[in-house]
Design a protein around this motif. Structure first.
Motif, PDB file in Angstrom:
ATOM      1  N   ILE A 144      15.209 -28.158  10.285  1.00 39.73           N
ATOM      2  CA  ILE A 144      15.411 -27.258   9.143  1.00 39.73           C
ATOM      3  C   ILE A 144      14.613 -25.972   9.337  1.00 39.73           C
ATOM      4  N   LEU A 145      13.373 -26.103   9.816  1.00 39.76           N
ATOM      5  CA  LEU A 145      12.549 -24.919  10.085  1.00 39.76           C
ATOM      6  C   LEU A 145      13.139 -24.093  11.229  1.00 39.76           C
ATOM      7  N   ILE A 146      13.682 -24.771  12.256  1.00 36.04           N
ATOM      8  CA  ILE A 146      14.282 -24.047  13.377  1.00 36.04           C
ATOM      9  C   ILE A 146      15.517 -23.289  12.900  1.00 36.04           C
ATOM     10  N   TYR A 147      16.303 -23.912  12.033  1.00 35.72           N
ATOM     11  CA  TYR A 147      17.485 -23.223  11.499  1.00 35.72           C
ATOM     12  C   TYR A 147      17.079 -21.981  10.710  1.00 35.72           C
ATOM     13  N   LEU A 148      16.108 -22.123   9.830  1.00 34.99           N
ATOM     14  CA  LEU A 148      15.717 -21.015   8.965  1.00 34.99           C
ATOM     15  C   LEU A 148      14.922 -19.938   9.692  1.00 34.99           C
ATOM     16  N   PHE A 149      14.002 -20.358  10.584  1.00 32.51           N
ATOM     17  CA  PHE A 149      13.010 -19.426  11.114  1.00 32.51           C
ATOM     18  C   PHE A 149      13.040 -19.254  12.631  1.00 32.51           C
ATOM     19  N   ILE A 205      20.876 -28.694   2.804  1.00 30.73           N
ATOM     20  CA  ILE A 205      20.952 -28.349   1.385  1.00 30.73           C
ATOM     21  C   ILE A 205      20.391 -29.475   0.522  1.00 30.73           C
ATOM     22  N   ALA A 206      20.739 -30.712   0.864  1.00 24.09           N
ATOM     23  CA  ALA A 206      20.241 -31.861   0.103  1.00 24.09           C
ATOM     24  C   ALA A 206      18.728 -31.987   0.228  1.00 24.09           C
ATOM     25  N   PHE A 207      18.195 -31.708   1.424  1.00 25.31           N
ATOM     26  CA  PHE A 207      16.744 -31.785   1.630  1.00 25.31           C
ATOM     27  C   PHE A 207      16.029 -30.772   0.742  1.00 25.31           C
ATOM     28  N   VAL A 254      11.748 -21.334  -2.556  1.00 24.72           N
ATOM     29  CA  VAL A 254      12.502 -22.440  -1.971  1.00 24.72           C
ATOM     30  C   VAL A 254      14.000 -22.233  -2.176  1.00 24.72           C
ATOM     31  N   LYS A 255      14.409 -21.812  -3.360  1.00 25.91           N
ATOM     32  CA  LYS A 255      15.833 -21.601  -3.636  1.00 25.91           C
ATOM     33  C   LYS A 255      16.413 -20.486  -2.782  1.00 25.91           C
ATOM     34  N   ASN A 256      15.616 -19.467  -2.490  1.00 26.57           N
ATOM     35  CA  ASN A 256      16.095 -18.372  -1.639  1.00 26.57           C
ATOM     36  C   ASN A 256      16.466 -18.882  -0.248  1.00 26.57           C
ATOM     37  N   TYR A 257      15.667 -19.793   0.272  1.00 26.60           N
ATOM     38  CA  TYR A 257      15.969 -20.320   1.602  1.00 26.60           C
ATOM     39  C   TYR A 257      17.130 -21.302   1.575  1.00 26.60           C
ATOM     40  N   GLN A 258      17.379 -21.923   0.431  1.00 29.48           N
ATOM     41  CA  GLN A 258      18.544 -22.804   0.335  1.00 29.48           C
ATOM     42  C   GLN A 258      19.837 -22.007   0.538  1.00 29.48           C
ATOM     43  N   ALA A 301      20.364 -19.746   2.603  1.00 32.44           N
ATOM     44  CA  ALA A 301      20.614 -19.492   4.020  1.00 32.44           C
ATOM     45  C   ALA A 301      21.486 -20.568   4.656  1.00 32.44           C
ATOM     46  N   PHE A 302      21.546 -21.764   4.046  1.00 27.05           N
ATOM     47  CA  PHE A 302      22.423 -22.799   4.596  1.00 27.05           C
ATOM     48  C   PHE A 302      23.892 -22.514   4.281  1.00 27.05           C
ATOM     49  N   ASN A 303      24.124 -21.644   3.317  1.00 30.06           N
ATOM     50  CA  ASN A 303      25.491 -21.216   3.021  1.00 30.06           C
ATOM     51  C   ASN A 303      25.853 -19.920   3.732  1.00 30.06           C
ATOM     52  N   ASP A 304      24.841 -19.202   4.216  1.00 32.83           N
ATOM     53  CA  ASP A 304      25.077 -17.931   4.921  1.00 32.83           C
ATOM     54  C   ASP A 304      24.078 -17.789   6.060  1.00 32.83           C
ATOM     55  N   PRO A 305      24.459 -18.146   7.293  1.00 35.14           N
ATOM     56  CA  PRO A 305      23.538 -18.082   8.436  1.00 35.14           C
ATOM     57  C   PRO A 305      22.993 -16.682   8.703  1.00 35.14           C
ATOM     58  N   HIS A 306      23.657 -15.650   8.206  1.00 33.94           N
ATOM     59  CA  HIS A 306      23.162 -14.280   8.392  1.00 33.94           C
ATOM     60  C   HIS A 306      21.825 -14.068   7.683  1.00 33.94           C
ATOM     61  N   LEU A 307      21.458 -14.968   6.742  1.00 32.14           N
ATOM     62  CA  LEU A 307      20.192 -14.846   6.021  1.00 32.14           C
ATOM     63  C   LEU A 307      19.029 -15.497   6.770  1.00 32.14           C
ATOM     64  N   THR A 308      19.311 -16.246   7.826  1.00 32.25           N
ATOM     65  CA  THR A 308      18.230 -16.830   8.632  1.00 32.25           C
ATOM     66  C   THR A 308      17.578 -15.728   9.454  1.00 32.25           C
TER      67      THR A 308
END
Length: 462
Positions: free
Chosen positions: A189-194, A358-360, A380-384, A386-393
Motif C-alpha cells: 500500500i505504501l509502495i502504491y501511494l509513495f 480501499i478496504a484497508f 487518510v481519506k485524501n490518500y484513499q 489515490a486508489f481510484n485515481d493513480p495519477h494522485l500517487t
C-alpha cells in the motif's frame, strides 16, 4: 480480549497513539555544472562521518545520511531532519546540491564510484565486498528508513490486561513481531501511494543491465522496490513468525555463505535492540524498535517526505497493530509478492489490489473514529482517493511532470537547486519543539554541526 478491545475498554487510546519515531535519510551530493555524483570528500567541517550522531555517510563518499534522535511524533523527527539538512548544506561546497530523487543522476563508471572513506578498515573492507557483489551504483539508490518504538507505558498497560503471555519481554517481542509481519503483508500500500522512482538515467540503466530484463517495462512505480532494487539473493529466506526463527535464519544464511555477515541482510523490516552488534543478543534484551526500510525519497518535498505523508504512515503503522490478523508465513510471503507486483506496475495503472487497498484504508478510518483521533481523518481519506485515481500517487504525479519538456535529470536539477536555495535562505524553525529565542536556535544549529550528543542537545528541546 483482542488488542483493540483492550485499548478501548481500558482507555489506552492516547498511549497507543503516542509512539517514538526516528528518521534516517540517505541523499547524494551532486555537481551543479553537470549533474554528476561528486567525487569530493564529505564536508570536513562536519567531523568524522563514522562517529557524527546526526550526519554520516552511507555507502558512497558522496552519500550523506541524516539521522534523527527518537521523538514522540514523526512531525518532530521531520523538523529535526530539516535542521540537520540545513547544517549539511551549510558545510557543502558551493557548487554542489542534494539530488531530490532516490535514483542517482549521472554516474562515473561503476568501479570509479568512491566508496565512503572511513577510519575503520573493517568498514571499508566490508563496503568493498558489497560493491563487488551488488555493484556500487546500485548502492547509491537512496531512501528513508523509519524507526518506530512503541510507547513503553502502552506495552506495560496492555501486558497487565492480557492473560496469554506471562513475561513482559516476551509480550513486547510478540507486539513487534506482529507489527513486522503485518508491515510485510501490507507495505505494498505504501509502495502504491509513495513509490517515487518510475524512471532512471541512462548511466544507471546501463550499469545495472536494466534494459536486458524485458519482463519489466518502464516506467514503473518504484525501481528501488522492484527486481532492480538493492536486495539479497532470492535464496536468502528469513521468517518473521517468531524472533527465534528470524535470528536462526539470518545466522544460517551466514553459515551457508549466502551472506557474509548478519548486517548484510537487507530485509524491508529489521528488528532492533540488544546491547551489541550480534543479533542473538535480542534474545536477552528483547526487541526495542523496528526499522522500516522501503520508502523512496519523495521529490515533492525538500526533506524527501511530505507532512501529510508522514501523518498517513503514522496511522498506517498503528493500524498494523490494531488489526487482529495473525499471518502465517505463506500469507506474509504473498504480501511481499504483492509489493514486487505493485512496484513494477505502470504509475498510471490501477492497482491490481485496489479493492483491498480501499478496504484497508476504510479500516484505518474506522480505527481513528473509535479512538477519537478525528484530526487525522482528512489526511487518510485524501490518500484513499489515490486508489481510484493513480495519477494522485507520487509516481503518478511524477510521470505527469516527466511527460513535459524536462527529462529525469533536468527535473531533478531544477527541483534540487530550488531546495538548496530554500535550505540556505530560510530561517531555522524549532516551533514544533516550543518557543526558541533566535540565539538559542543558532546554538542548536552549531551543536548539531559539532555532533554534540543527544544527551546534551536534548536539554534544549525539553
Amino acid at each position: 480480549m483482542t488488542i483493540q478491545e483492550m485499548i478501548l475498554k481500558f482507555d489506552l487510546c492516547d498511549l497507543f497513539y503516542d509512539n517514538e519515531y526516528g528518521l534516517e535519510k540517505e541523499g547524494l551530493r551532486v555537481l551543479e555544472k553537470n549533474d554528476y555524483v561528486t567525487m569530493t570528500d564529505h564536508p570536513s567541517s562536519l567531523g568524522d562521518p563514522l562517529s557524527h550522531p546526526y550526519i554520516q555517510t552511507d555507502y558512497g563518499e558522496a552519500q550523506p545520511e541524516l539521522i534523527t534522535p527518537p521523538f514522540s511524533t514523526l512531525f518532530q523527527s521531520l523538523d529535526f531532519l530539516k535542521l540537520a539538512a540545513s547544517v549539511l548544506y551549510d558545510g557543502m561546497n558551493e557548487d554542489e546540491y542534494l539530488w531530490p530523487f532516490s535514483i542517482p543522476p549521472h554516474l562515473p563508471a561503476d568501479s570509479a564510484i568512491r566508496i565512503s572513506e572511513s577510519t575503520s578498515s573493517e568498514v571499508k573492507e566490508y563496503r568493498e565486498y558489497t560493491g563487488e557483489k551488488y555493484g556500487r551504483s546500485r548502492q547509491l539508490m537512496c531512501g528513508f528508513h523509519i524507526n518506530c518504538s512503541l510507547n513503553s507505558e502502552f506495552i506495560l498497560a496492555l501486558y497487565e490486561k492480557q492473560e496469554n503471555i506471562d513475561n513482559l519481554k516476551s509480550f513486547q517481542n510478540y507486539l513487534y513481531m506482529k507489527l513486522s509481519q503485518n508491515f510485510l503483508r501490507y507495505q505494498w500500500i505504501l509502495i502504491y501511494l509513495f513509490g517515487a522512482t518510475p524512471l532512471a538515467g541512462q548511466d544507471f540503466i546501463e550499469q545495472n543491465k536494466m534494459i536486458e530484463n524485458k519482463a519489466v517495462q518502464f516506467p514503473i512505480r518504484s525501481i528501488r522496490n522492484s527486481s532492480y532494487g538493492y536486495f539479497n539473493g532470492t535464496d536468502v529466506k528469513v521468517r518473521y513468525d517468531q524472533l527465534e526463527n528470524y535470528i536462526f535464519d539470518i545466522e544460517e544464511n551466514v553459515q551457508l555463505k549466502r551472506l557474509r555477515e548478519e548486517r548484510e541482510y537487507y530485509g524491508d523490516v529489521r528488528l532492533k535492540g540488544g546491547y551489541g552488534k550480534q543479533l542473538r543478543e535480542l534474545l536477552q534484551s528483547g526487541i526495542s524498535y523496528l526499522e522500516f526500510r522501503s520508502m523512496d525519497l519523495n521529490p515533492y518535498s525538500p526533506t524527501g517526505l511530505e507532512k501529510e505523508q508522514v501523518q498517513f504512515i503514522h496511522i498506517f503503522l498503528m493500524y498494523l497493530l490494531w488489526i487482529e490478523e495473525t499471518h502465517a508465513i505463506e500469507v506474509v510471503d504473498e504480501g511481499m509478492k504483492r509489493t514486487l507486483v505493485t512496484a513494477e506496475e505502470h504509475p498510471h495503472a490501477e492497482s491490481q489490489f485496489a479493492e483491498d487497498g480501499i478496504a484497508f484504508i476504510e479500516g484505518m478510518i474506522d480505527m481513528l473514529e473509535q479512538i477519537g483521533k478525528k484530526e487525522d481523518l482528512e489526511a487518510v481519506k485524501n490518500y484513499q482517493k489515490a486508489f481510484n485515481d493513480p495519477h494522485l500517487t507520487v509516481a503518478g504525479r511524477l510521470l505527469d511532470d516527466l511527460a513535459g519538456p524536462d527529462s529525469f535529470i533536468e527535473l531533478g536539477h531544477r527541483w534540487g537547486q530550488g531546495y538548496k536555495k530554500e535550505f540556505l535562505s530560510r530561517p531555522l524553525n524549532l516551533s514544533s519543539f516550543g518557543e526558541f529565542p533566535q540565539e538559542k536556535e543558532e546554538e542548536v544549529f552549531e551543536m548539531i554541526r559539532k555532533g554534540v550528543s543527544w544527551e546534551k542537545l536534548s536539554l534544549y528541546f525539553e
